[in-house]
Each structure stands twice: as structure tokens, then as C-alpha cells.
Design a protein around this motif. Sequence first.
Motif, mmCIF file in Angstrom:
data_model
loop_
_atom_site.group_PDB
_atom_site.id
_atom_site.type_symbol
_atom_site.label_atom_id
_atom_site.label_comp_id
_atom_site.label_asym_id
_atom_site.label_seq_id
_atom_site.Cartn_x
_atom_site.Cartn_y
_atom_site.Cartn_z
ATOM 1 N N SER A 27 4.603 -1.731 2.244
ATOM 2 C CA SER A 27 5.780 -1.070 1.681
ATOM 3 C C SER A 27 6.786 -2.085 1.167
ATOM 4 N N TYR A 31 7.942 -1.913 -2.671
ATOM 5 C CA TYR A 31 9.307 -1.522 -3.024
ATOM 6 C C TYR A 31 10.290 -2.690 -3.053
ATOM 7 N N ILE A 34 13.118 -2.435 2.093
ATOM 8 C CA ILE A 34 12.934 -1.284 2.970
ATOM 9 C C ILE A 34 13.983 -1.339 4.074
#
Length: 148
Positions: A27, A31, A34
Motif C-alpha cells: 500500500s 499510494y 498511508i
Amino acid sequence: MRHRLKGRKLNRTSAHRKAMFKNLAASLIKYEQIITTVPKAKDLRPIVEKLITIAKKGTLHARRQLISKLPRDANISKLFNELPERYKNRAGGYVRILKKGMRFGDAAPMAVIELVDRNVAEKNQDVPKKSQTEEVKNDKSTEGVLTK
């Protein structure tokens, strides 16, 4: 005695911890920022930094190592294409941890973990845009009109 035992247990089994950090690393790569708890962020930082260091080598062996350390749906091409170019002059320190405050429900300390020199456009890449049905529901001109 705890000699030479690193990392926190985080009230999880070893398999759960391993899977959790694989998913958190994937993740973070996807992205580039986080939000998680501070202990998880502190344990995730060396994992992600080692992954980026391996990716900077750019060899087939490095690719196979990353495939084994990340879940199947991880963005390995981003690790080999974008990030080595971004960090080619940096010898380490690819990840930054910023403390965010306390979580509302249980007062756990929260942190934002992000890649240094991140691409801001990557943050909301999976957020779907408003669908046409939501736009119709939010449209004020159709209120009070009966439809069949």
C-alpha cells in the motif's frame, strides 16, 4: 531473555504480522502515503527501505526477491521504474514518519508514513469518481418530482 529479537509482536501471530507488513508495504508503494499506528509505521520503515534498495539494483534476481517479499497484486513495476530514478542520488532514508495525533476510538497514537519526494497525485488513485446515480440523487432540481 530478549537478546537479538527485533521488532514488536503487535498482539499478532508471526504469520499475521508477516502478511500485515507485506500488505502495508504494498500500500505504501502504491499510494506513497498511508496512515497507520506509530508502532506499525516504525516497524514498516526498514522493510520498505530495504525493498527500495533491492529495487535500485534492477537485476532479475532483485525482481524475484521483491516478488517473494510482496503480495501478488503489488506494483512491482513501479518499484523498478519510478522509484530507482527518483532515489538514485539518495543513499537511504526513503521513508518519512510524521506523527498525526490520537485515534478517536481507542486513543492509539497515529502516524502518517510516506515516501520522501512523493508524487502527490498517487494518493487518491483508487477513489472512484461520483457515479451518475449519485449525481442524480444530489441534484436539487429533481426533488419533488415523482418518477416510476
